[in-house]
Design a protein around this motif. Sequence first.
Motif, PDB file in Angstrom:
ATOM      1  N   ILE A 165      12.054  -1.703  -2.261  1.00 42.73           N
ATOM      2  CA  ILE A 165      11.800  -1.169  -0.705  1.00 42.73           C
ATOM      3  C   ILE A 165      12.416  -1.752   0.825  1.00 42.73           C
ATOM      4  O   ILE A 165      11.845  -2.908   0.553  1.00 42.73           O
ATOM      5  N   ARG A 166      13.326  -1.137   1.935  1.00 43.61           N
ATOM      6  CA  ARG A 166      13.356  -1.076   3.099  1.00 43.61           C
ATOM      7  C   ARG A 166      12.872  -0.906   4.147  1.00 43.61           C
ATOM      8  O   ARG A 166      12.011  -1.327   5.195  1.00 43.61           O
ATOM      9  N   ALA A 167      12.188   0.567   4.017  1.00 46.32           N
ATOM     10  CA  ALA A 167      10.732   1.045   5.196  1.00 46.32           C
ATOM     11  C   ALA A 167       9.798   1.850   3.896  1.00 46.32           C
ATOM     12  O   ALA A 167      10.105   2.484   3.016  1.00 46.32           O
ATOM     13  N   VAL A 168       9.096   1.701   4.725  1.00 46.78           N
ATOM     14  CA  VAL A 168       7.438   3.610   4.357  1.00 46.78           C
ATOM     15  C   VAL A 168       7.616   4.176   5.051  1.00 46.78           C
ATOM     16  O   VAL A 168       7.089   4.014   6.890  1.00 46.78           O
ATOM     17  N   PHE A 169       7.525   5.428   5.020  1.00 46.50           N
ATOM     18  CA  PHE A 169       7.404   6.463   6.042  1.00 46.50           C
ATOM     19  C   PHE A 169       6.491   7.304   6.009  1.00 46.50           C
ATOM     20  O   PHE A 169       6.405   8.036   4.389  1.00 46.50           O
ATOM     21  N   ARG A 170       4.931   7.405   6.433  1.00 46.05           N
ATOM     22  CA  ARG A 170       3.943   7.813   6.098  1.00 46.05           C
ATOM     23  C   ARG A 170       3.391   9.124   6.867  1.00 46.05           C
ATOM     24  O   ARG A 170       3.585   8.406   8.546  1.00 46.05           O
ATOM     25  N   ASN A 171       4.052  10.306   6.940  1.00 48.61           N
ATOM     26  CA  ASN A 171       3.914  11.590   7.943  1.00 48.61           C
ATOM     27  C   ASN A 171       4.215  11.151   8.965  1.00 48.61           C
ATOM     28  O   ASN A 171       3.986  11.531  10.140  1.00 48.61           O
ATOM     29  N   CYS A 176      19.637   7.379   0.403  1.00 52.61           N
ATOM     30  CA  CYS A 176      18.078   6.391   0.216  1.00 52.61           C
ATOM     31  C   CYS A 176      16.737   6.927  -0.545  1.00 52.61           C
ATOM     32  O   CYS A 176      15.790   5.822   0.347  1.00 52.61           O
ATOM     33  N   ARG A 177      17.043   7.800  -0.004  1.00 58.43           N
ATOM     34  CA  ARG A 177      15.243   7.963   0.083  1.00 58.43           C
ATOM     35  C   ARG A 177      14.654   8.690   0.207  1.00 58.43           C
ATOM     36  O   ARG A 177      15.028   9.756  -1.090  1.00 58.43           O
ATOM     37  N   TRP A 178      13.263   8.336  -0.980  1.00 61.57           N
ATOM     38  CA  TRP A 178      12.805   9.130  -1.966  1.00 61.57           C
ATOM     39  C   TRP A 178      11.499   9.123  -1.908  1.00 61.57           C
ATOM     40  O   TRP A 178      11.225   8.324  -0.875  1.00 61.57           O
ATOM     41  N   GLU A 179      10.919  10.568  -2.684  1.00 57.23           N
ATOM     42  CA  GLU A 179       8.905  10.889  -2.673  1.00 57.23           C
ATOM     43  C   GLU A 179       8.247  10.346  -3.570  1.00 57.23           C
ATOM     44  O   GLU A 179       8.428  10.076  -4.517  1.00 57.23           O
ATOM     45  N   VAL A 180       7.157   8.791  -3.490  1.00 53.27           N
ATOM     46  CA  VAL A 180       6.070   9.396  -4.340  1.00 53.27           C
ATOM     47  C   VAL A 180       5.293  10.514  -5.269  1.00 53.27           C
ATOM     48  O   VAL A 180       5.047  11.750  -4.234  1.00 53.27           O
ATOM     49  N   LEU A 181       5.877  10.714  -6.277  1.00 51.73           N
ATOM     50  CA  LEU A 181       5.114  11.510  -6.361  1.00 51.73           C
ATOM     51  C   LEU A 181       2.915  10.870  -7.573  1.00 51.73           C
ATOM     52  O   LEU A 181       3.241  11.801  -7.806  1.00 51.73           O
ATOM     53  N   ARG A 182       3.865   9.683  -8.001  1.00 51.04           N
ATOM     54  CA  ARG A 182       2.920   9.822  -8.747  1.00 51.04           C
ATOM     55  C   ARG A 182       2.892   7.321  -8.756  1.00 51.04           C
ATOM     56  O   ARG A 182       3.971   6.705  -8.393  1.00 51.04           O
ATOM     57  N   THR A 183       1.498   6.801  -8.347  1.00 56.81           N
ATOM     58  CA  THR A 183       1.317   5.699  -8.356  1.00 56.81           C
ATOM     59  C   THR A 183       0.759   4.983  -9.673  1.00 56.81           C
ATOM     60  O   THR A 183       0.265   5.668 -10.303  1.00 56.81           O
ATOM     61  N   GLY A 184       0.454   4.126  -9.533  1.00 61.59           N
ATOM     62  CA  GLY A 184       0.108   3.430 -10.647  1.00 61.59           C
ATOM     63  C   GLY A 184       0.849   2.221 -10.761  1.00 61.59           C
ATOM     64  O   GLY A 184       1.063   1.002 -10.790  1.00 61.59           O
ATOM     65  N   ALA A 185       0.542   1.448 -12.452  1.00 59.39           N
ATOM     66  CA  ALA A 185       2.161   0.694 -12.821  1.00 59.39           C
ATOM     67  C   ALA A 185       3.429   0.968 -12.507  1.00 59.39           C
ATOM     68  O   ALA A 185       4.506  -0.055 -12.580  1.00 59.39           O
ATOM     69  N   ASP A 186       4.020   1.984 -12.672  1.00 56.36           N
ATOM     70  CA  ASP A 186       5.267   3.102 -12.502  1.00 56.36           C
ATOM     71  C   ASP A 186       4.485   3.330 -11.502  1.00 56.36           C
ATOM     72  O   ASP A 186       3.823   4.030 -11.038  1.00 56.36           O
ATOM     73  N   PHE A 187       6.090   3.752 -10.850  1.00 59.20           N
ATOM     74  CA  PHE A 187       6.109   5.066  -9.814  1.00 59.20           C
ATOM     75  C   PHE A 187       6.917   6.080  -9.871  1.00 59.20           C
ATOM     76  O   PHE A 187       7.648   6.018 -10.840  1.00 59.20           O
ATOM     77  N   ARG A 188       6.737   7.205 -10.102  1.00 63.96           N
ATOM     78  CA  ARG A 188       7.391   8.542 -10.003  1.00 63.96           C
ATOM     79  C   ARG A 188       8.032   8.820  -8.485  1.00 63.96           C
ATOM     80  O   ARG A 188       7.166   9.161  -7.752  1.00 63.96           O
ATOM     81  N   LEU A 189       9.296   9.543  -8.840  1.00 60.25           N
ATOM     82  CA  LEU A 189      10.275   8.963  -7.376  1.00 60.25           C
ATOM     83  C   LEU A 189      10.682  10.282  -7.678  1.00 60.25           C
ATOM     84  O   LEU A 189      11.825  10.694  -8.429  1.00 60.25           O
ATOM     85  N   ASP A 202       0.739  -1.357  -0.013  1.00 61.66           N
ATOM     86  CA  ASP A 202      -0.257   0.778  -0.073  1.00 61.66           C
ATOM     87  C   ASP A 202       1.168   0.653   0.007  1.00 61.66           C
ATOM     88  O   ASP A 202       1.224   1.596   0.922  1.00 61.66           O
ATOM     89  N   ILE A 203       1.139   1.807  -0.922  1.00 64.95           N
ATOM     90  CA  ILE A 203       1.319   3.144  -1.234  1.00 64.95           C
ATOM     91  C   ILE A 203       0.827   4.230  -1.920  1.00 64.95           C
ATOM     92  O   ILE A 203       0.924   4.032  -2.993  1.00 64.95           O
ATOM     93  N   GLN A 204       1.541   4.796  -1.305  1.00 64.71           N
ATOM     94  CA  GLN A 204       0.162   5.850  -1.615  1.00 64.71           C
ATOM     95  C   GLN A 204       1.024   7.538  -1.623  1.00 64.71           C
ATOM     96  O   GLN A 204       2.157   7.971  -1.409  1.00 64.71           O
ATOM     97  N   LEU A 205       0.728   8.658  -2.573  1.00 68.70           N
ATOM     98  CA  LEU A 205       1.611   9.903  -2.631  1.00 68.70           C
ATOM     99  C   LEU A 205       1.836  10.333  -1.720  1.00 68.70           C
ATOM    100  O   LEU A 205       1.478  10.179   0.073  1.00 68.70           O
TER     101      LEU A 205
END
Length: 63
Positions: free
Chosen positions: A53-59, A20-33, A2-5
């Motif tokens: 992916i090693r870890a996901v941070f939200r808020n 090593c950290r990336w921000e998600v700008l677009r999701t779908g079949a592809d990710f824009r990071l 479950d990856i969100q914008l």
Amino acid sequence: MDIQLKDILQMKKAHPCGECRWEVLRTGADFRLRCLGCGREVMTPRFKAEKNIRAVFRNGERL
């Protein structure tokens, strides 16, 4: 997965700038990071990104 914008992804491998950290700008079949070190934006297939992916941070919290 479950990856969100606006999620921050910590990847197993570092970007050439050293970050090593990336921000998600677009999701779908592809990710824009966006790299949080140098600001570079890349498009990558979802299956390839999810594998690295090693870890996901939200808020500011780790999921």
